[in-house]
Design a protein around this motif. Structure first.
Motif, PDB file in Angstrom:
ATOM      1  N   ARG A  52     -26.144  -8.949   2.190  1.00 13.85           N
ATOM      2  CA  ARG A  52     -25.137  -8.171   2.059  1.00 13.85           C
ATOM      3  C   ARG A  52     -24.128  -8.147   3.007  1.00 13.85           C
ATOM      4  O   ARG A  52     -22.830  -7.972   2.811  1.00 13.85           O
ATOM      5  N   LYS A  55     -21.671 -11.032   2.129  1.00 11.33           N
ATOM      6  CA  LYS A  55     -20.685 -10.679   1.045  1.00 11.33           C
ATOM      7  C   LYS A  55     -19.790  -9.715   1.414  1.00 11.33           C
ATOM      8  O   LYS A  55     -18.679  -9.894   0.968  1.00 11.33           O
ATOM      9  N   ASP A  56     -19.903  -8.806   2.296  1.00  8.99           N
ATOM     10  CA  ASP A  56     -18.930  -7.867   2.744  1.00  8.99           C
ATOM     11  C   ASP A  56     -18.212  -8.404   3.821  1.00  8.99           C
ATOM     12  O   ASP A  56     -16.854  -8.127   3.726  1.00  8.99           O
ATOM     13  N   THR A 158     -24.642  -2.046   9.494  1.00 13.29           N
ATOM     14  CA  THR A 158     -24.541  -1.943   8.144  1.00 13.29           C
ATOM     15  C   THR A 158     -25.864  -0.774   7.767  1.00 13.29           C
ATOM     16  O   THR A 158     -25.627  -0.312   6.491  1.00 13.29           O
ATOM     17  N   GLY A 323     -25.534  -8.028  -2.486  1.00 14.07           N
ATOM     18  CA  GLY A 323     -25.012  -6.799  -1.572  1.00 14.07           C
ATOM     19  C   GLY A 323     -26.247  -5.734  -1.250  1.00 14.07           C
ATOM     20  O   GLY A 323     -25.997  -4.799  -0.530  1.00 14.07           O
ATOM     21  N   ASP A 324     -27.433  -5.905  -1.650  1.00  8.96           N
ATOM     22  CA  ASP A 324     -28.456  -4.915  -1.373  1.00  8.96           C
ATOM     23  C   ASP A 324     -28.893  -4.993   0.024  1.00  8.96           C
ATOM     24  O   ASP A 324     -29.278  -5.870   0.619  1.00  8.96           O
ATOM     25  N   LEU A 325     -29.291  -3.951   0.593  1.00  5.45           N
ATOM     26  CA  LEU A 325     -29.575  -3.566   1.782  1.00  5.45           C
ATOM     27  C   LEU A 325     -31.056  -3.073   1.539  1.00  5.45           C
ATOM     28  O   LEU A 325     -31.210  -2.192   0.951  1.00  5.45           O
ATOM     29  N   GLY A 483     -29.524  -0.816  -1.692  1.00  3.60           N
ATOM     30  CA  GLY A 483     -28.601  -1.623  -0.990  1.00  3.60           C
ATOM     31  C   GLY A 483     -27.239  -0.920  -0.955  1.00  3.60           C
ATOM     32  O   GLY A 483     -26.241  -1.572  -0.384  1.00  3.60           O
ATOM     33  N   ARG A 484     -27.162   0.581  -1.027  1.00  3.30           N
ATOM     34  CA  ARG A 484     -25.826   1.209  -1.013  1.00  3.30           C
ATOM     35  C   ARG A 484     -25.930   2.202  -0.035  1.00  3.30           C
ATOM     36  O   ARG A 484     -26.822   2.853   0.385  1.00  3.30           O
TER      37      ARG A 484
END
Length: 946
Positions: A52, A55-56, A158, A323-325, A483-484
């Motif tokens: 994640r 990606k960010d 995050t 992007g998943d947390l 992951g949001r």
């Protein structure tokens, strides 16, 4: 996040606080296991977080920094540094090496430096990278690293979606980054066992630093600072330089042994993913979806190199993966489709009748609709609608603003008109709806005269049934499963005295915030629901569908009706308590030989341990003698003043919490008190009551019991208390299948007297009251996993005598010992225990905790099946009693549920019916090996009903 941290003219250095990630991943993930049975939850979570952040925040250089084994220079400075920290759980320790391995396979450098902490390595890397022209981003949840923030260095958390630049640090802490060390030195760090100045918190520290400029300035002005805090500061002057040294993150460490070419950064450039090595890792550790993705990528590369090969299937992220947390690879097949989950969220603001008509058609046609309200209050009985959001598919939602009144608020559709158009769908039991904590939204619509029906799912309760030991807020669920992370309420409204009402939030921001609430709720449901319907989860699904969901609806009815309070009774009790407190204060002063503030721990410590010379039992983190309740209880056995202080504290709390506060909580519209019952709190399934808390009234004291006199029946009614008799002991008899216990209950004996007869070897008729008291303590103590030491303390006897009693007990009740041994072993093997009806109670520390924490988990493993089964039974009883009331058209109302007790408000004409039907319904909710017995009492008030 990319725009905030990527810069075209400067490369980015991304520093990961790996040690922080480790614990966050471990505590946020489920107890997953690989093919060899080894734990993998932290691995899944860590990798999801790393992917994640990568990606960010695209970066050219990056490093994952971990704490190295062994002591650091801080341990030499202060041997008690981090002395209170529990050792790393065994299950997490087993995942550290695999995490290092997979991080390297993903192309990330891994850094561990002996003799310093990860923070110091991060600080040094940040300084060198910034000096070489990099923009530095540190991903961490550690507040200590705020001291590293500069124009070139930024922190990102995050978990909270928080970014801290220089302005952010000032806004959050009240001081600039260059004063964070001074600030932390003053307040101390309880996590690392670094004392600060006693009784100095963030507000005082900020005030001092604003007045005196720096820690040195504060220390120089110590003689002029008045009051208790000034005295505490003067006492801490010798310590503060050491504290500052411990808190200061070093930025000058020699990393040449770990980083080739240091201080150059070439060795820290990101490398390509080692796909072959990664594929082997994923196979070994049981990753499925990610493994398939890597296999497809390898196949696609091979196909691209072969001219005759067919085109490879398009690659894309799986649902919730990129992007998943904390989205892990074992998500069920029923999760949202990849393209739906990957799409950017679309949130529409509905301001016209035409747009509303479109959405009305959509919700009527949808199989399931997520529904959420924004309101003007957190009090469910008084909250009014400000806006409504709807979602019929993930990543897409509509927000209907209805009462925004900010300076730039657009013209909105009339509230009454919109509610009238929505009412048929809202009240349609066949229109399936899903929400997050649907009980609250039920109340909100009820405040507008709308009875919402068709609540088919509640994501909060789904999470609670699946993993009660984890947080269940939508924010937590979205982070953990999708992951949001969306906007927070504080992002929109601020906090503290500057917080604005939601009605003044800009409508475009409100649309995003509320839209996220509904569409993320729908997406979370699509992730959790498959876990409840998969093979092997039948018991969990039954708990969710037949217990928690209907209980939620019933609780809404109970809360709305409320319970009558006699304010005059409470006011009289409050006056009596005030007079008694004055007497106790005078008595305490007399014993002490001088006046003092009974609420001041410092003055109390000086009196008890200084003037009176009482023995010090334990100390606080700052080294002062403790005066907490446990210490006073121990001292009260031998000294008069601690006993007086305990009584004073108990009565003062009773007065402030109940006799003074309850009258203020009476709803002026109903004349009743309306508590809130929280379902998703206790891991055992018990309900929690708050605002007011009806379950913690201290009924073991006469003054506490009298508070129940104020809970009254209205004219023409009585209160009935229906209570299960010795429910947990009966459950123990059922679960343990012990013949002697089963026989005692089957014969209707006094089980405590029967236990005393067994343990003390006397005929039943000759059991003394003292022996019965001992037996009762043993019965309930063993249910709660009490050992010999705890039993000795409870009975005031020697540990050897307590061990003898326990051994004698188990000799007479061998089935109980067998049950306990088998339950501990099963809990250690599975990581959870189950109630009689299939509720799972996870025990986080049963396998990976430290010694004391594992021992506590083992005690919980004994009690949890009984307490959890009792919780399930009282919930079944609530539903059964309410069904009888509804089926027969009775006017009786359930007004409270307290532990194993139901309290009903009963018309006098229905009293005979209640006396027979309610205990019969409660006894009939389950067929145990011993009879369930419910006893009823009747009175004009709650106390009389006992």
């Amino acid at each position: 996040m990319n725009d905030a941290h990527a810069c075209a003219d400067r490369p980015t250095m991304l520093l990961i606080d790996g040690s922080s990630y480790l614990y966050r991943a471990y505590h946020a993930m489920a107890d997953l296991r690989g093919p060899d049975g080894e734990p993998t939850g932290a691995i899944h979570g860590f990798v999801a977080m790393l992917r994640r952040i990568a990606k960010d925040i695209p970066s050219e250089h990056a490093v994952c920094v971990f704490d190295a084994k062994g002591p650091t220079f801080r341990d030499e400075i202060y041997p008690d540094y981090k002395a209170h920290r529990a050792p790393m759980p065994d299950d997490l320790r087993a995942q550290v090496a695999p995490i290092h391995e997979v991080v390297r396979l993903l192309g990330w450098p891994v850094l561990e430096v002996p003799g310093i902490e990860a923070d110091d390595a991060i600080g040094t890397l940040a300084r060198v990278a910034a000096a070489s022209g990099h923009r530095v981003v540190i991903s961490t949840g550690d507040k200590d690293l705020a001291q590293l923030v500069t124009p070139e260095v930024t922190l990102v958390n995050t978990m909270t979606n928080e970014t801290l630049d220089e302005a952010g640090v000032l806004a959050k802490f009240g001081v600039r980054p260059e004063r964070i060390i001074d600030y932390l030195t003053l307040i101390g760090d309880a996590v690392d066992n670094v004392p600060g100045v006693a009784k100095v918190g963030p507000k005082t520290a900020v005030k001092w630093l604003q007045e005196h400029g720096s820690l040195e300035g504060v220390m120089a002005a110590a003689a002029t600072i008045k009051g208790v805090t000034g005295e505490n500061l003067r006492q801490a002057l010798g310590w503060l330089p050491t504290g500052r040294e411990l808190i200061t993150v070093r930025t000058d460490c020699d990393l040449s042994a770990q980083v080739a070419g240091w201080p150059g950064l070439g060795a820290l450039a990101l490398r390509p993913v080692d796909r072959a090595g990664l594929l082997d890792f994923l196979v070994r550790h049981g990753f499925r979806t990610w493994r398939t993705e890597i296999e497809r990528e390898i196949a696609a590369e091979a196909a691209a190199q072969a001219p005759t090969a067919a085109p490879a299937a398009p690659l894309g992220p799986r649902a919730g993966e990129t992007g998943d947390l904390f989205a892990f690879d074992d998500a069920p097949a029923e999760a949202p489709a990849p393209d739906a989950a990957a799409a950017a969220p679309q949130h529409e603001t509905v301001l016209t009748r035409e747009a509303l008509a479109v959405w009305l058609d959509r919700v009527r046609a949808a199989e399931l609709v997520a529904l959420d309200t924004e309101t003007d209050s957190l009090d469910p009985m008084r909250a009014r609608v400000v806006g409504i959001s709807l979602s019929v598919q993930p990543r897409e939602a509509a927000y209907i603003p209805l009462a925004h009144d900010g300076p730039d608020a657009p013209e909105q559709l009339p509230l009454d008109e919109v509610l009238a158009l929505l009412r048929p769908w809202l009240e349609d039991a066949g229109a399936a709806k899903v929400g997050q904590n649907v009980k609250y939204d039920t109340h909100v619509f009820a405040n507008h005269g709308i009875a919402v029906r068709g609540w088919q799912h509640d994501t909060m309760l789904q999470s609670y049934v699946l993993e009660a030991h984890r947080p269940h807020s939508l924010e937590s669920l979205a982070q953990r499963h999708l992951g949001r992370s969306g906007l927070s309420y504080e992002d929109l409204c601020g906090k503290g005295v500057k917080q604005i009402p939601f009605s003044q939030v800009a409508v475009d921001l409100a649309t995003r915030y509320s839209g996220e609430d509904s569409e993320m709720t729908l997406e979370v449901h699509r992730t959790l629901w498959p876990q409840l319907v998969e093979p092997g989860a039948e018991g969990l699904r039954a708990i969710y569908e037949t217990l928690e969901m209907p209980v939620s609806a019933l609780l809404a009815r109970i809360e709305r009706h409320g319970v009558c309070i006699d304010v005059a009774v409470l006011e009289a009790q409050s006056r009596e308590l005030a007079a008694r407190l004055v007497e106790l204060e005078a008595k305490a002063h007399e014993i002490a030989g001088q006046p003092f503030n009974l609420g001041s721990p410092k003055q109390l410590g000086e009196i008890l341990f200084g003037k009176l010379g009482l023995p010090v039992k334990k100390k606080t983190a700052s080294g002062a003698p403790s005066t907490d309740e446990e210490v006073l209880q121990e001292l009260a056995a031998d000294y008069p003043l601690p006993a007086v202080l305990l009584e004073y504290r108990a009565l003062a709390k009773l007065r402030s919490t109940y006799t003074d506060k309850l009258p203020q909580m009476v709803n002026p519209d109903t004349g009743r008190v309306h508590t809130n019952y929280a379902q998703a709190v206790a891991v055992t399934g018990r309900l929690a009551s708050n605002e007011p808390n009806l379950q913690n009234i201290p009924v073991r004291t006469p003054e506490g019991r009298r508070v129940r006199e104020a809970f009254v029946a209205p004219p023409g009614h009585v209160l009935v208390s229906a209570d299960y008799s010795q429910i947990e002991l009966r459950i123990m008899a059922h679960l343990s299948d012990d013949p002697a216990l089963l026989q005692a209950f089957a014969e209707g004996l006094d089980v405590h007297r029967a236990t005393a007869a067994e343990v003390f070897g006397v005929p039943l008729a000759e059991v003394t009251p003292e022996q019965r008291r001992y037996a009762k303590t043993i019965n309930f103590g063993l249910i709660y996993g009490m050992g010999a030491f705890g039993l000795a303390q409870s009975l005031g006897i020697e540990p050897k005598a307590a061990r003898d009693y326990i051994e004698r007990y188990f000799a007479r009740y061998p089935g109980v010992r067998r049950f306990m041994d088998e339950t501990r072993a099963q809990a250690a093997e599975r990581g959870y225990v189950e109630t009689l009806f299939g509720r799972r109670i996870h025990l986080v520390d049963i396998r990976g905790g430290s010694g004391p924490r594992r021992a506590a988990a083992e005690r919980q493993a004994i009690n949890a099946p009984m307490q959890g089964t009792a919780s399930d039974l009282i919930k079944r009883a609530m539903l059964a009693v309410q069904d009888a009331i509804d089926t027969q058209g009775r006017a009786t109302r359930i007004v409270m549920q307290v532990h194993d007790e139901l309290v009903l408000e009963v018309p006098e004409a229905e009293l005979d019916w209640v006396r027979t039907q309610v205990p019969a319904r409660m006894a009939g909710v389950a067929a145990l090996k011993v009879p369930l017995l419910a006893e009823v009492g009747v009175g004009r008030n709650w106390d009389e009903a006992h």
